[in-house]
Design a protein around this motif. Structure first.
Motif, mmCIF file in Angstrom:
data_model
loop_
_atom_site.group_PDB
_atom_site.id
_atom_site.type_symbol
_atom_site.label_atom_id
_atom_site.label_comp_id
_atom_site.label_asym_id
_atom_site.label_seq_id
_atom_site.Cartn_x
_atom_site.Cartn_y
_atom_site.Cartn_z
ATOM 1 N N PHE A 37 48.235 35.547 36.525
ATOM 2 C CA PHE A 37 48.624 36.077 35.213
ATOM 3 C C PHE A 37 48.202 37.529 35.089
ATOM 4 O O PHE A 37 47.436 38.029 35.907
ATOM 5 C CB PHE A 37 48.053 35.221 34.084
ATOM 6 N N ASP A 38 48.807 38.171 34.091
ATOM 7 C CA ASP A 38 48.449 39.557 33.815
ATOM 8 C C ASP A 38 47.414 39.564 32.721
ATOM 9 O O ASP A 38 47.611 38.967 31.666
ATOM 10 C CB ASP A 38 49.690 40.346 33.376
ATOM 11 N N HIS A 39 46.300 40.218 33.005
ATOM 12 C CA HIS A 39 45.222 40.261 32.028
ATOM 13 C C HIS A 39 44.631 41.666 32.021
ATOM 14 O O HIS A 39 44.296 42.203 33.079
ATOM 15 C CB HIS A 39 44.147 39.240 32.437
ATOM 16 N N LEU A 40 44.571 42.251 30.848
ATOM 17 C CA LEU A 40 44.067 43.623 30.695
ATOM 18 C C LEU A 40 44.830 44.590 31.607
ATOM 19 O O LEU A 40 44.258 45.533 32.146
ATOM 20 C CB LEU A 40 42.561 43.682 31.035
ATOM 21 N N GLY A 41 46.114 44.286 31.823
ATOM 22 C CA GLY A 41 46.929 45.154 32.672
ATOM 23 C C GLY A 41 46.731 44.915 34.157
ATOM 24 O O GLY A 41 47.265 45.656 34.987
ATOM 25 N N LYS A 92 32.207 42.934 40.606
ATOM 26 C CA LYS A 92 32.759 42.941 41.978
ATOM 27 C C LYS A 92 34.166 42.358 41.977
ATOM 28 O O LYS A 92 35.062 42.877 42.641
ATOM 29 C CB LYS A 92 31.891 42.071 42.899
ATOM 30 N N ASP A 93 34.337 41.269 41.244
ATOM 31 C CA ASP A 93 35.621 40.588 41.152
ATOM 32 C C ASP A 93 36.667 41.548 40.567
ATOM 33 O O ASP A 93 37.816 41.594 41.025
ATOM 34 C CB ASP A 93 35.425 39.361 40.240
ATOM 35 N N LEU A 94 36.238 42.323 39.576
ATOM 36 C CA LEU A 94 37.142 43.268 38.913
ATOM 37 C C LEU A 94 37.781 44.215 39.928
ATOM 38 O O LEU A 94 38.978 44.529 39.840
ATOM 39 C CB LEU A 94 36.346 44.053 37.866
ATOM 40 N N ALA A 95 36.992 44.630 40.909
ATOM 41 C CA ALA A 95 37.523 45.552 41.924
ATOM 42 C C ALA A 95 38.700 44.917 42.670
ATOM 43 O O ALA A 95 39.684 45.599 42.987
ATOM 44 C CB ALA A 95 36.418 45.942 42.906
ATOM 45 N N THR A 96 38.616 43.609 42.917
ATOM 46 C CA THR A 96 39.728 42.906 43.600
ATOM 47 C C THR A 96 41.004 43.028 42.775
ATOM 48 O O THR A 96 42.068 43.354 43.307
ATOM 49 C CB THR A 96 39.376 41.410 43.778
ATOM 50 N N HIS A 97 40.881 42.760 41.471
ATOM 51 C CA HIS A 97 42.082 42.766 40.625
ATOM 52 C C HIS A 97 42.639 44.180 40.458
ATOM 53 O O HIS A 97 43.852 44.368 40.414
ATOM 54 C CB HIS A 97 41.781 42.159 39.257
ATOM 55 N N ILE A 98 41.753 45.145 40.373
ATOM 56 C CA ILE A 98 42.215 46.535 40.230
ATOM 57 C C ILE A 98 42.928 46.975 41.509
ATOM 58 O O ILE A 98 44.017 47.551 41.464
ATOM 59 C CB ILE A 98 41.028 47.475 39.896
ATOM 60 N N GLU A 99 42.330 46.674 42.656
ATOM 61 C CA GLU A 99 42.941 47.093 43.913
ATOM 62 C C GLU A 99 44.260 46.350 44.158
ATOM 63 O O GLU A 99 45.239 46.942 44.602
ATOM 64 C CB GLU A 99 41.952 46.869 45.070
#
Ligand code: GDP
Length: 309
Positions: A37-41, A92-99
């Motif tokens: 899903f798309d979350h926070l862009g 750390k997880d956030l970096a996965t979603h951003i990348e």
């Protein structure tokens, strides 16, 4: 080559066992993306990440999602700012979603991004999304139609479910690498991991063509995610009841009838074996609860032995 079909928690555990038993060229893990899903862009792929983190040895084993040794500065700042905090994202997880999102926006496929992220984290076995096309699991409940993560995380699976839909599945294609693996003459067998049949495996089988090819494969084995009438984790048993079935390994056999040749059930369910066999499915009795790395590998090796027999 062995193809494993997996969701998040249960799927990742058996996939990790298979990865210990098989060399990288011998195993391909295909993962449900109906939960994406798309979350926070950002493009979040919960099941792919659970499999990737687990195979990389960096998963948080207690939670069943996210990474070990997380910090939560981002979430704390979001809370301070009054932003949405119902879906937990560690730093750390956030970096996965951003990348992942950055690469998808630059035109890469989810398959290609997944390969790159897995490579960076040291995963040596092939991990593939089921499709590069969007498929979205939607849950019809007493509170109305809910996107999967809203049902699963925000509502904690509490609303009663009447129906589950896999939006856009009929227009999706298996990822090219998944299609190639299904057609590979070196394919020795398919292992359906002990994932939620409705929420994790059904979306994979809902992609046009996949169910038929899996059903035609002579060596398909599933592991029951239900042990002694209960889910090890998550809403599988609750869902079964709400969808009008008796929670148990027998119902899992009914669900996979026509697709699997063998169903691995736990020793505590051994008494169900004759009823399962009456459905034309070989009931393989094993220790199906994976408590640790050794338990994952033991169950994986048992599955492989049953598959080639
Ligand atoms: P999700 O997408 O994160 O919910 O993950 P899955 O669908 O892959 O996994 C959820 C299912 O895994 C649940 O139905 C659990 O009962 C099952 N499960 C978790 N751990 C085990 C285990 O050790 N053994 C078995 N047999 N099933 C398990």
């Amino acid at each position: 080559m062995i193809l494993a079909l997996a969701g998040g928690v249960g799927g990742a555990k058996l996939a990790a066992g298979l990865a210990r038993a098989l060399s990288p060229g011998e195993l391909t893990v295909v993962v449900n993306t109906g939960d994406d899903f798309d979350h926070l862009g950002l493009h979040v792929s919960p099941d792919l990440d659970t499999v990737m983190y687990t195979l990389a040895g960096v998963a948080n084993p207690q939670a069943g999602w996210g990474r070990e040794g997380e910090t939560w500065n981002f979430m704390q700042s979001m809370a301070t700012l009054g932003g949405p905090t119902w879906f937990q994202l560690g730093d750390k997880d956030l970096a996965t979603h951003i990348e992942r999102t950055r690469c998808l926006r630059s035109g890469e496929s989810l398959t290609s991004v997944t390969r790159a992220l897995c490579g960076r984290l040291g995963v040596r076995h092939a991990v593939l999304p089921m499709s590069d096309d969007p498929v979205r699991t939607v849950v019809h409940t007493e509170k109305g139609e809910l996107d999967f993560q809203h049902y699963f995380v925000r509502e904690r699976c509490k609303p009663r479910v009447s129906r589950i839909e896999y939006h856009k599945a009929s227009a999706a294609r298996p990822s090219p690498q998944f299609a190639a693996a299904l057609a590979d003459p070196a394919l020795e067998g398919i292992v359906i991991c002990p994932s939620n049949p409705y929420l994790s495996i059904a979306p994979i089988l809902a992609i046009p063509g996949v169910r038929d090819v899996v059903a035609r494969c002579p060596r398909v084995l599933a592991v029951s995610p239900i042990i002694a009438g209960k889910a090890v984790k998550g809403p599988a048993a609750k869902l079964m009841q709400e969808l009008g079935a008796q929670p148990g390994a027998l119902e899992i056999a009914r669900w996979y009838r026509g697709i699997v040749r063998t169903l691995v059930i736990d020793r505590s369910d051994a008494a169900l074996a004759p009823q399962i066999e009456a459905l034309g499915i070989v009931a393989a009795v094993e220790d199906a609860l994976m408590r640790d790395d050794a338990g994952r590998e033991r169950l994986a090796r048992a599955c492989l032995a049953r598959l080639v027999r």
